[in-house]
Design a protein around this motif. Structure first.
Motif, PDB file in Angstrom:
ATOM      1  N   SER A 211     -59.795 -74.127  76.768  1.00  0.00           N
ATOM      2  CA  SER A 211     -59.056 -75.392  76.708  1.00  0.00           C
ATOM      3  C   SER A 211     -59.959 -76.550  76.311  1.00  0.00           C
ATOM      4  N   LEU A 212     -61.188 -76.587  76.832  1.00  0.00           N
ATOM      5  CA  LEU A 212     -62.115 -77.668  76.485  1.00  0.00           C
ATOM      6  C   LEU A 212     -62.531 -77.595  75.019  1.00  0.00           C
ATOM      7  N   VAL A 213     -62.800 -76.384  74.551  1.00  0.00           N
ATOM      8  CA  VAL A 213     -63.158 -76.219  73.135  1.00  0.00           C
ATOM      9  C   VAL A 213     -61.985 -76.623  72.249  1.00  0.00           C
ATOM     10  N   ASN A 214     -60.795 -76.204  72.605  1.00  0.00           N
ATOM     11  CA  ASN A 214     -59.602 -76.526  71.828  1.00  0.00           C
ATOM     12  C   ASN A 214     -59.365 -78.030  71.789  1.00  0.00           C
ATOM     13  N   LEU A 215     -59.540 -78.692  72.945  1.00  0.00           N
ATOM     14  CA  LEU A 215     -59.365 -80.143  72.998  1.00  0.00           C
ATOM     15  C   LEU A 215     -60.378 -80.847  72.110  1.00  0.00           C
ATOM     16  N   GLY A 216     -61.625 -80.382  72.125  1.00  0.00           N
ATOM     17  CA  GLY A 216     -62.650 -80.988  71.275  1.00  0.00           C
ATOM     18  C   GLY A 216     -62.340 -80.829  69.793  1.00  0.00           C
ATOM     19  N   LEU A 217     -61.846 -79.666  69.401  1.00  0.00           N
ATOM     20  CA  LEU A 217     -61.500 -79.435  67.994  1.00  0.00           C
ATOM     21  C   LEU A 217     -60.366 -80.354  67.542  1.00  0.00           C
ATOM     22  N   VAL A 218     -59.395 -80.588  68.414  1.00  0.00           N
ATOM     23  CA  VAL A 218     -58.284 -81.472  68.074  1.00  0.00           C
ATOM     24  C   VAL A 218     -58.744 -82.926  68.000  1.00  0.00           C
ATOM     25  N   MET A 219     -59.553 -83.351  68.970  1.00  0.00           N
ATOM     26  CA  MET A 219     -60.001 -84.747  69.012  1.00  0.00           C
ATOM     27  C   MET A 219     -60.869 -85.116  67.813  1.00  0.00           C
ATOM     28  N   PHE A 220     -61.694 -84.195  67.360  1.00  0.00           N
ATOM     29  CA  PHE A 220     -62.604 -84.477  66.243  1.00  0.00           C
ATOM     30  C   PHE A 220     -62.035 -84.051  64.889  1.00  0.00           C
ATOM     31  N   GLY A 221     -60.760 -83.635  64.873  1.00  0.00           N
ATOM     32  CA  GLY A 221     -60.092 -83.337  63.616  1.00  0.00           C
ATOM     33  C   GLY A 221     -60.558 -82.084  62.922  1.00  0.00           C
ATOM     34  N   VAL A 222     -61.175 -81.184  63.648  1.00  0.00           N
ATOM     35  CA  VAL A 222     -61.644 -79.941  63.039  1.00  0.00           C
ATOM     36  C   VAL A 222     -60.473 -79.063  62.628  1.00  0.00           C
ATOM     37  N   VAL A 223     -59.407 -79.083  63.419  1.00  0.00           N
ATOM     38  CA  VAL A 223     -58.195 -78.347  63.081  1.00  0.00           C
ATOM     39  C   VAL A 223     -57.062 -79.353  62.920  1.00  0.00           C
ATOM     40  N   SER A 224     -56.150 -79.069  61.993  1.00  0.00           N
ATOM     41  CA  SER A 224     -55.075 -80.017  61.685  1.00  0.00           C
ATOM     42  C   SER A 224     -53.867 -79.869  62.611  1.00  0.00           C
ATOM     43  N   SER A 225     -53.680 -78.706  63.190  1.00  0.00           N
ATOM     44  CA  SER A 225     -52.523 -78.485  64.059  1.00  0.00           C
ATOM     45  C   SER A 225     -52.658 -79.306  65.339  1.00  0.00           C
ATOM     46  N   PRO A 226     -51.578 -79.960  65.769  1.00  0.00           N
ATOM     47  CA  PRO A 226     -51.656 -80.707  67.039  1.00  0.00           C
ATOM     48  C   PRO A 226     -51.914 -79.798  68.238  1.00  0.00           C
ATOM     49  N   ARG A 230     -54.357 -73.098  69.381  1.00  0.00           N
ATOM     50  CA  ARG A 230     -53.109 -72.502  69.841  1.00  0.00           C
ATOM     51  C   ARG A 230     -52.092 -72.368  68.711  1.00  0.00           C
ATOM     52  N   GLY A 231     -52.250 -73.174  67.656  1.00  0.00           N
ATOM     53  CA  GLY A 231     -51.324 -73.116  66.537  1.00  0.00           C
ATOM     54  C   GLY A 231     -51.596 -71.974  65.576  1.00  0.00           C
ATOM     55  N   MET A 232     -52.733 -71.306  65.712  1.00  0.00           N
ATOM     56  CA  MET A 232     -53.050 -70.165  64.853  1.00  0.00           C
ATOM     57  C   MET A 232     -52.140 -68.988  65.178  1.00  0.00           C
ATOM     58  N   THR A 233     -51.976 -68.102  64.216  1.00  0.00           N
ATOM     59  CA  THR A 233     -51.145 -66.912  64.441  1.00  0.00           C
ATOM     60  C   THR A 233     -51.984 -65.650  64.344  1.00  0.00           C
ATOM     61  N   ILE A 234     -51.659 -64.704  65.205  1.00  0.00           N
ATOM     62  CA  ILE A 234     -52.303 -63.395  65.190  1.00  0.00           C
ATOM     63  C   ILE A 234     -51.212 -62.354  65.079  1.00  0.00           C
ATOM     64  N   MET A 235     -51.185 -61.661  63.931  1.00  0.00           N
ATOM     65  CA  MET A 235     -50.148 -60.667  63.662  1.00  0.00           C
ATOM     66  C   MET A 235     -48.755 -61.294  63.787  1.00  0.00           C
ATOM     67  N   LEU A 239     -51.101 -67.952  68.602  1.00  0.00           N
ATOM     68  CA  LEU A 239     -52.098 -67.768  69.648  1.00  0.00           C
ATOM     69  C   LEU A 239     -51.709 -68.552  70.898  1.00  0.00           C
ATOM     70  N   GLY A 240     -51.035 -69.698  70.683  1.00  0.00           N
ATOM     71  CA  GLY A 240     -50.622 -70.503  71.821  1.00  0.00           C
ATOM     72  C   GLY A 240     -49.643 -69.781  72.732  1.00  0.00           C
ATOM     73  N   VAL A 241     -48.810 -68.920  72.169  1.00  0.00           N
ATOM     74  CA  VAL A 241     -47.871 -68.148  72.986  1.00  0.00           C
ATOM     75  C   VAL A 241     -48.629 -67.147  73.848  1.00  0.00           C
ATOM     76  N   ILE A 242     -49.624 -66.480  73.255  1.00  0.00           N
ATOM     77  CA  ILE A 242     -50.413 -65.501  74.008  1.00  0.00           C
ATOM     78  C   ILE A 242     -51.189 -66.195  75.128  1.00  0.00           C
ATOM     79  N   VAL A 243     -51.865 -67.289  74.755  1.00  0.00           N
ATOM     80  CA  VAL A 243     -52.639 -68.029  75.758  1.00  0.00           C
ATOM     81  C   VAL A 243     -51.723 -68.611  76.832  1.00  0.00           C
ATOM     82  N   GLY A 244     -50.539 -69.092  76.405  1.00  0.00           N
ATOM     83  CA  GLY A 244     -49.595 -69.662  77.358  1.00  0.00           C
ATOM     84  C   GLY A 244     -49.110 -68.646  78.369  1.00  0.00           C
TER      85      GLY A 244
END
Length: 304
Positions: A211-226, A230-235, A239-244
């Motif tokens: 969660s901390l890594v994900n928050l940092g990526l969002v805050m610094f604009g490394v990933v575009s998904s809000p 968690r917005g990435m997809t696996i098969m 990923l957000g559904v799995i983590v959730g």
């Protein structure tokens, strides 16, 4: 004695209240515990302090029989925590959460966002204050619940605007998970074993790191998904559904550990005031559970 993964129950104050609580006396109901002086200092006609039994050698068989048949003093009479205390105080906390949420749901949108930020910051601060206070303070615990309500109402309003009906579904999901968890715990099918505690602690550390890594990526604009990673997809599955789902399971395990801590407190005869601590701990876990279910539903709906 195992205490819950919830930091409220693992804190020094609650553990100390449970492990150092004196045994519950078993004086006959309505009578003074043996050896305790009557507060009024009155004397009985037989020379004994009023409200106390005469020494065993001076008591008639009828008096002895009456004494042994009298019910023992219960937790209420001895000032000990009971399940009813915890239930009523937890309902009071949840009532304040609902009131706070109602405020942000019905005020103008601009004011709702401001109240949501206030609730998030204030709730975090009061969560720390209540966790480390030596004695529970009902006003501070209820204030925490109201601030969390402001935050939950605001975030629900935002997400419900994107996916209508998600907020109501999250409420139903929280009630369902909490109810099933309580039923399984009371049935004895799931218990707070040391192995479960160890698994929970390892898993929660991993979840917090993610969660901390994900928050940092969002805050610094490394990933575009809000939603960040968690917005990435696996098969094809976000990923957000799995983590959730993992987070919901962890929250349910936390409830099991909370129930166990409360049970230990009641059995050990913890002071009645610590029912507020138990109610606070349950509220913290239920707020976390609702937040995770709300986010899970939001991510799931955004990928339909």
């Amino acid at each position: 004695m195992a205490f819950g993964g919830n930091p409220v129950f693992r804190g020094k104050n609650f553990r100390s209240a449970v492990t150092t609580a004196p045994p519950v006396p078993h004086a006959p109901y309505g009578q003074q515990p043996y050896g305790q002086q009557n507060p009024y200092g009155q004397q009985s006609p037989y020379g004994q302090p009023y409200g106390q039994q005469a020494p065993y050698g001076q008591m008639s068989p009828e008096q002895l029989d009456q004494m042994y048949k009298a019910p023992s003093a219960g937790p209420v009479e001895t000032g000990r925590m009971t399940y009813d205390d915890v239930i009523m105080k937890t309902l009071a906390c949840l009532g304040f959460v609902v009131v706070g949420a109602a405020v942000t749901l019905f005020v103008p949108a601009g004011a709702a966002m401001g109240l949501m930020v206030l609730g998030a910051i204030g709730g975090f601060v009061l969560a720390l204050v209540n966790s480390f206070k030596r004695e529970p303070v009902a006003g501070l615990i209820l204030a925490y619940a109201a601030l969390e309500g402001l935050f939950l109402g605001g975030i629900t309003r935002v997400i419900d605007g994107i996916a209508p009906g998600v907020g109501f579904q999250a409420v139903l999901g929280t009630v369902a998970v909490a109810g099933v968890t309580l039923a399984l715990y009371k049935s004895g099918k799931v218990r707070a074993t040391p192995g479960l505690m160890k698994f929970f602690l390892i898993a929660i550390v991993g979840y917090l790191a993610f969660s901390l890594v994900n928050l940092g990526l969002v805050m610094f604009g490394v990933v575009s998904s809000p939603w960040g990673l968690r917005g990435m997809t696996i098969m094809g599955i976000p990923l957000g559904v799995i983590v959730g789902l993992i987070a919901v399971v962890l929250a349910a395990i936390s409830l099991i550990l909370d129930f166990n801590s409360i049970e230990q407190g009641v059995r050990a005869g913890a002071p009645r005031r610590f029912a507020w601590t138990a109610a606070f701990g349950l509220t913290v876990t239920l707020v976390w559970l609702y937040t995770e279910i709300l986010r899970l539903l939001a991510i799931f709906n955004s990928n339909d």
